[in-house]
Scaffold this motif. Structure first.
Motif, mmCIF file in Angstrom:
data_model
loop_
_atom_site.group_PDB
_atom_site.id
_atom_site.type_symbol
_atom_site.label_atom_id
_atom_site.label_comp_id
_atom_site.label_asym_id
_atom_site.label_seq_id
_atom_site.Cartn_x
_atom_site.Cartn_y
_atom_site.Cartn_z
ATOM 1 N N VAL A 1 21.018 8.176 -38.194
ATOM 2 C CA VAL A 1 20.931 6.720 -38.294
ATOM 3 C C VAL A 1 20.677 6.113 -36.919
ATOM 4 N N TRP A 2 21.332 6.637 -35.888
ATOM 5 C CA TRP A 2 21.119 6.117 -34.532
ATOM 6 C C TRP A 2 19.673 6.312 -34.105
ATOM 7 N N ARG A 3 19.123 7.495 -34.365
ATOM 8 C CA ARG A 3 17.734 7.763 -34.007
ATOM 9 C C ARG A 3 16.774 6.935 -34.869
ATOM 10 N N THR A 4 17.161 6.659 -36.111
ATOM 11 C CA THR A 4 16.358 5.778 -36.954
ATOM 12 C C THR A 4 16.247 4.396 -36.322
ATOM 13 N N ALA A 5 17.380 3.883 -35.839
ATOM 14 C CA ALA A 5 17.372 2.581 -35.164
ATOM 15 C C ALA A 5 16.532 2.626 -33.895
ATOM 16 N N ASP A 6 16.590 3.737 -33.157
ATOM 17 C CA ASP A 6 15.750 3.902 -31.970
ATOM 18 C C ASP A 6 14.273 3.783 -32.323
ATOM 19 N N GLU A 7 13.895 4.419 -33.427
ATOM 20 C CA GLU A 7 12.499 4.427 -33.859
ATOM 21 C C GLU A 7 12.057 3.057 -34.372
ATOM 22 N N VAL A 8 12.902 2.442 -35.173
ATOM 23 C CA VAL A 8 12.536 1.195 -35.853
ATOM 24 C C VAL A 8 12.581 -0.006 -34.913
ATOM 25 N N ALA A 9 13.564 -0.059 -34.025
ATOM 26 C CA ALA A 9 13.750 -1.261 -33.193
ATOM 27 C C ALA A 9 13.889 -0.952 -31.708
ATOM 28 N N ALA A 10 13.508 0.236 -31.275
ATOM 29 C CA ALA A 10 13.505 0.646 -29.866
ATOM 30 C C ALA A 10 14.909 0.986 -29.362
ATOM 31 N N GLU A 11 14.956 1.846 -28.373
ATOM 32 C CA GLU A 11 16.219 2.301 -27.811
ATOM 33 C C GLU A 11 16.885 1.180 -27.015
ATOM 34 N N SER A 12 18.164 0.992 -27.246
ATOM 35 C CA SER A 12 18.907 -0.025 -26.506
ATOM 36 C C SER A 12 20.354 -0.021 -26.939
ATOM 37 N N LEU A 13 21.251 -0.248 -26.002
ATOM 38 C CA LEU A 13 22.665 -0.394 -26.342
ATOM 39 C C LEU A 13 22.970 -1.794 -26.858
ATOM 40 N N PRO B 1 22.646 10.265 -26.912
ATOM 41 C CA PRO B 1 21.367 9.553 -26.853
ATOM 42 C C PRO B 1 20.166 10.372 -26.422
ATOM 43 N N GLY B 2 20.366 11.414 -25.610
ATOM 44 C CA GLY B 2 19.217 12.123 -25.056
ATOM 45 C C GLY B 2 19.173 13.575 -25.438
ATOM 46 N N ASN B 3 18.504 14.360 -24.616
ATOM 47 C CA ASN B 3 18.388 15.796 -24.817
ATOM 48 C C ASN B 3 19.723 16.453 -24.501
ATOM 49 N N THR B 4 20.332 17.060 -25.504
ATOM 50 C CA THR B 4 21.665 17.624 -25.301
ATOM 51 C C THR B 4 21.658 18.863 -24.409
ATOM 52 N N ALA B 5 20.481 19.379 -24.069
ATOM 53 C CA ALA B 5 20.433 20.499 -23.121
ATOM 54 C C ALA B 5 20.888 20.025 -21.734
ATOM 55 N N THR C 1 22.782 2.671 -18.960
ATOM 56 C CA THR C 1 21.930 1.993 -19.940
ATOM 57 C C THR C 1 21.637 2.844 -21.175
ATOM 58 N N HIS C 2 22.143 4.078 -21.218
ATOM 59 C CA HIS C 2 21.874 4.965 -22.350
ATOM 60 C C HIS C 2 23.128 5.331 -23.142
ATOM 61 N N GLY C 3 24.277 5.343 -22.484
ATOM 62 C CA GLY C 3 25.499 5.740 -23.162
ATOM 63 C C GLY C 3 25.711 7.242 -23.113
ATOM 64 N N THR C 4 26.945 7.654 -23.331
ATOM 65 C CA THR C 4 27.313 9.068 -23.306
ATOM 66 C C THR C 4 27.398 9.651 -24.704
ATOM 67 N N VAL C 5 27.919 8.880 -25.641
ATOM 68 C CA VAL C 5 28.073 9.333 -27.026
ATOM 69 C C VAL C 5 27.994 8.110 -27.938
ATOM 70 N N ASN C 6 27.491 8.304 -29.136
ATOM 71 C CA ASN C 6 27.425 7.199 -30.081
ATOM 72 C C ASN C 6 27.981 7.621 -31.447
ATOM 73 N N PHE C 7 28.468 6.637 -32.168
ATOM 74 C CA PHE C 7 29.039 6.842 -33.492
ATOM 75 C C PHE C 7 28.430 5.801 -34.434
ATOM 76 N N THR D 1 35.867 4.738 -15.465
ATOM 77 C CA THR D 1 35.700 3.481 -16.191
ATOM 78 C C THR D 1 34.575 3.599 -17.204
ATOM 79 N N PHE D 2 34.938 3.504 -18.474
ATOM 80 C CA PHE D 2 33.961 3.541 -19.556
ATOM 81 C C PHE D 2 33.868 2.162 -20.207
ATOM 82 N N GLN D 3 32.721 1.897 -20.800
ATOM 83 C CA GLN D 3 32.546 0.678 -21.565
ATOM 84 C C GLN D 3 31.965 1.030 -22.932
ATOM 85 N N GLU D 4 32.003 0.087 -23.845
ATOM 86 C CA GLU D 4 31.522 0.354 -25.192
ATOM 87 C C GLU D 4 30.738 -0.850 -25.727
ATOM 88 N N TYR D 5 29.792 -0.555 -26.612
ATOM 89 C CA TYR D 5 29.028 -1.571 -27.344
ATOM 90 C C TYR D 5 29.346 -1.366 -28.818
#
Length: 336
Positions: free
Chosen positions: A105-117, A302-306, A255-261, A232-236
């Protein structure tokens, strides 16, 4: 001259005046409308619609379009200007494309409305609005008519000078209105309209970062995805219910985040989840029932997990983190 002849001549002159007036009016009106395109974006938008995405109304608008049923991307570029045709510039674009398979779903949103927090969901539909983008999945019945695949979507991108408008929500409101007007008109033309596919009463507001609260990450009591609290972490976090909810956690200023749910109860997105394979690079997916509704829970990066995202060393192990997330959502939403 007889009275009858006088009447005839007067009537003839009056007729000429009326005819002449009609011709002059038509010519003047033709001069006013000549530069304008009669069908913007496959006939889905009016001049009023396209001018809504201009910093100020312009004298003329024109569109460059690729046919709807062409394979791959179909696009419409809207141009505007107040001088010669050569001086016109691009105002916005509308694209119709298809979702790639095996995506979250997160990647779907990236595709449909561009990557952004900052990205926020559009109420009532499987869509999102961003700073300069907005997009929505079209009803499933439109797939055959468009010939682009099982999950076509419509995306709008504002490309003119509106740097300040996104800050007060004006651009997001106008993009949402134009996007949904084009989408609703298009689905009627294609014979795949859906009553649930409708513009929201209020445009979404972009998300803003906030400090992560230990023991209540993403606003979920008892959720602790971090094993350390020294950084110090922040959340959207998406406000409201779990229809189309998301939370991204990252380092302050990242600007990319560490993990998303994500949590979604949107039938369109849940239906698409059946095409996802188990070879996803982001572990963590569960389908549960919350408040009597099928609910999809996912976790990803958000990115390449490698390559580890900044702050990844502070995260709990994947399995422990996802179990903590599903447990927190279950308690908050009464899931089973």
């Amino acid at each position: 001259m007889s009275r009858r002849r006088t009447k005839f001549i007067a009537a003839g002159v009056a007729g000429l005046i009326v005819v002449a007036g009609t011709v002059v009016f038509a010519l003047l009106r033709g001069e006013e409308q000549e530069p304008e395109q009669q069908s913007f974006c496959w006939g889905t938008l009016s001049r009023h619609d396209v001018s809504a995405l201009s910093v100020q109304p312009l004298e003329r608008y024109a569109s460059e379009e690729r046919r709807l049923n062409d394979a791959g991307l179909s696009y419409c570029k809207v141009w505007g200007g107040s001088g010669s045709a050569a001086a016109m510039r691009e105002e916005f674009t509308l694209d119709i494309n298809n979702m790639p398979p095996e995506t979250s779903v997160w990647r779907t949103a990236d595709e449909v409305a561009a990557e952004s927090l900052f990205r926020a969901p559009i109420a009532g539909v499987a869509g999102w609005v961003n700073r300069r983008y907005a997009g929505v999945l079209l009803p499933s019945g439109c797939a055959g008519a468009l010939g682009k695949g099982a999950a076509p979507y419509l995306q709008i991108k504002a490309v003119n000078d509106q740097e300040e408008r996104w800050q007060d929500g004006t651009l997001q409101e106008r993009m949402t209105e134009v996007l949904m007007k084009a989408g609703a008109t298009l689905t009627k033309q294609l014979g795949c309209s859906d009553r649930a596919f409708a513009a929201p009463e209020d445009a979404p507001r972009l998300l803003e970062p906030r400090a992560l609260t230990p023991g209540k990450a993403c606003g979920l009591p008892g959720f602790t995805p971090l094993r350390t609290t020294g950084t110090t972490f922040q959340e959207y976090v998406t406000p409201g219910d779990f229809r189309l909810w998301s939370c991204s956690i990252g380092l302050e200023g990242d600007t990319h985040g560490t993990v998303n749910f994500t949590v979604t109860q949107d039938p369109r997105l849940i239906g698409l989840s059946s095409v996802r394979s188990e070879s996803l690079s982001h572990p963590g997916e569960a389908l549960v029932t919350c408040g009597g509704k099928p609910t999809l829970l996912q976790m990803g990066t958000p990115g390449n997990t490698a390559e580890k995202e900044p702050g990844a060393e502070a995260l709990r192990p994947d399995k422990e983190r996802f179990e903590g997330f599903t447990g927190a959502v279950t308690r908050a939403a009464g899931c089973s």
